[in-house]
Design an enzyme around this catalytic site. Structure first.
Site, PDB file in Angstrom:
ATOM      1  N   ASP A 148       2.005  47.948  68.471  1.00 43.18           N
ATOM      2  CA  ASP A 148       0.542  47.895  68.431  1.00 43.18           C
ATOM      3  C   ASP A 148      -0.016  48.792  69.526  1.00 43.18           C
ATOM      4  O   ASP A 148       0.627  48.991  70.569  1.00 43.18           O
ATOM      5  CB  ASP A 148       0.036  46.463  68.636  1.00 43.18           C
ATOM      6  CG  ASP A 148       0.312  45.577  67.436  1.00 43.18           C
ATOM      7  OD1 ASP A 148       0.352  46.102  66.308  1.00 43.18           O
ATOM      8  OD2 ASP A 148       0.486  44.363  67.624  1.00 43.18           O
ATOM      9  N   ASP A 182      -2.330  46.771  60.516  1.00 40.46           N
ATOM     10  CA  ASP A 182      -3.169  45.573  60.624  1.00 40.46           C
ATOM     11  C   ASP A 182      -4.573  45.837  60.093  1.00 40.46           C
ATOM     12  O   ASP A 182      -5.156  45.014  59.381  1.00 40.46           O
ATOM     13  CB  ASP A 182      -3.270  45.119  62.085  1.00 40.46           C
ATOM     14  CG  ASP A 182      -1.917  44.756  62.684  1.00 40.46           C
ATOM     15  OD1 ASP A 182      -1.038  44.320  61.936  1.00 40.46           O
ATOM     16  OD2 ASP A 182      -1.766  44.912  63.909  1.00 40.46           O
TER      17      ASP A 182
END
Length: 231
Positions: A148, A182
């Site tokens: 991420d 995401d």
């Protein structure tokens, strides 16, 4: 029908390439916890990794991670089958198909991390990871970590002392760190909820079984349970 399928494939490959290219760059240029300020106090590339599970919890240790990874692979196969089945039906709007394609692609993007990153990279703790290191990767198949990087601390302030429980604490909004995959899943889910809920009424009016649609959307919802990391 072929044109619709080609458009869906273009969406899938475009998002997937963007997601994996950025993750690869982050992994091979930053060590864990390192960041690049793009726009001060607003947009930061902050490198974190997570196991891809809801709320960051461990589930039954090593075997729990394996079980979750296998479940997600099965879920992606189901979503992909459902997507290209619907793509052959003229009455299904392309926007609805594109939303499902975004969910499908986001799920694949994070599965690639979990499945292969542990094998093709070494760890990022205190160092920049190498691609295909001589000593092998940091984990085995299906046990990798999800990369991420997007961090938007839009508001940073200290809460007033008179506020019960939280008074005097440092407050950050928006705290979660996430990736392109995401975002793809989130956009797909919200697009369906906001713009294409009536599409399921079309299925029922035409006598189509609605159980498949419900099952696939429930499966997609599992992907949204991956709560982004906090910086």
């Amino acid at each position: 029908m072929k044109i619709r399928i080609y458009k869906l494939l273009a969406i899938i490959f475009s998002v997937l390439i963007a997601d994996q290219s950025l993750k690869f760059w982050i992994k091979t240029n930053l060590s864990l916890g390192e960041e690049i300020v793009v726009i001060k106090n607003f947009f930061i590339l902050h490198f974190v990794e997570n196991n891809g599970m809801a709320f960051g919890f461990e589930f039954a240790g090593e075997y729990g991670k394996l079980f979750l990874s296998i479940f997600r692979i099965i879920a992606v196969i189901a979503i992909g089958w459902y997507l290209f089945r619907l793509a052959r039906q003229k009455e299904i709007s392309f926007g609805f198909l594109a939303s499902i394609a975004l969910i499908f692609t986001g799920a694949i993007g994070n599965i690639i991390d979990s499945a292969f990153y542990g094998m093709i990279f070494n760890h990022s703790y205190g160092q920049v990871a190498e691609f295909l290191p001589e000593g092998g990767g940091y984990e085995t198949f299906l046990h990798g970590q999800v990369v991420d990087m997007f961090y938007f601390p839009i508001i940073q302030t200290t809460l007033p002392e008179w506020l019960p429980f939280w008074g005097g604490n440092h407050f950050i909004f928006f705290r979660p760190v996430f990736n392109i995959a995401d975002s793809s899943i989130t956009i797909g889910i919200f697009s369906i909820l906001l713009f294409y809920r009536k599409q399921f009424n079309t299925f029922k009016k035409k006598g189509e079984p609605s159980e498949d649609e419900a099952k696939v959307l429930d499966t997609a919802a599992e992907e949204t349970e991956k709560v982004p990391n906090e910086a």
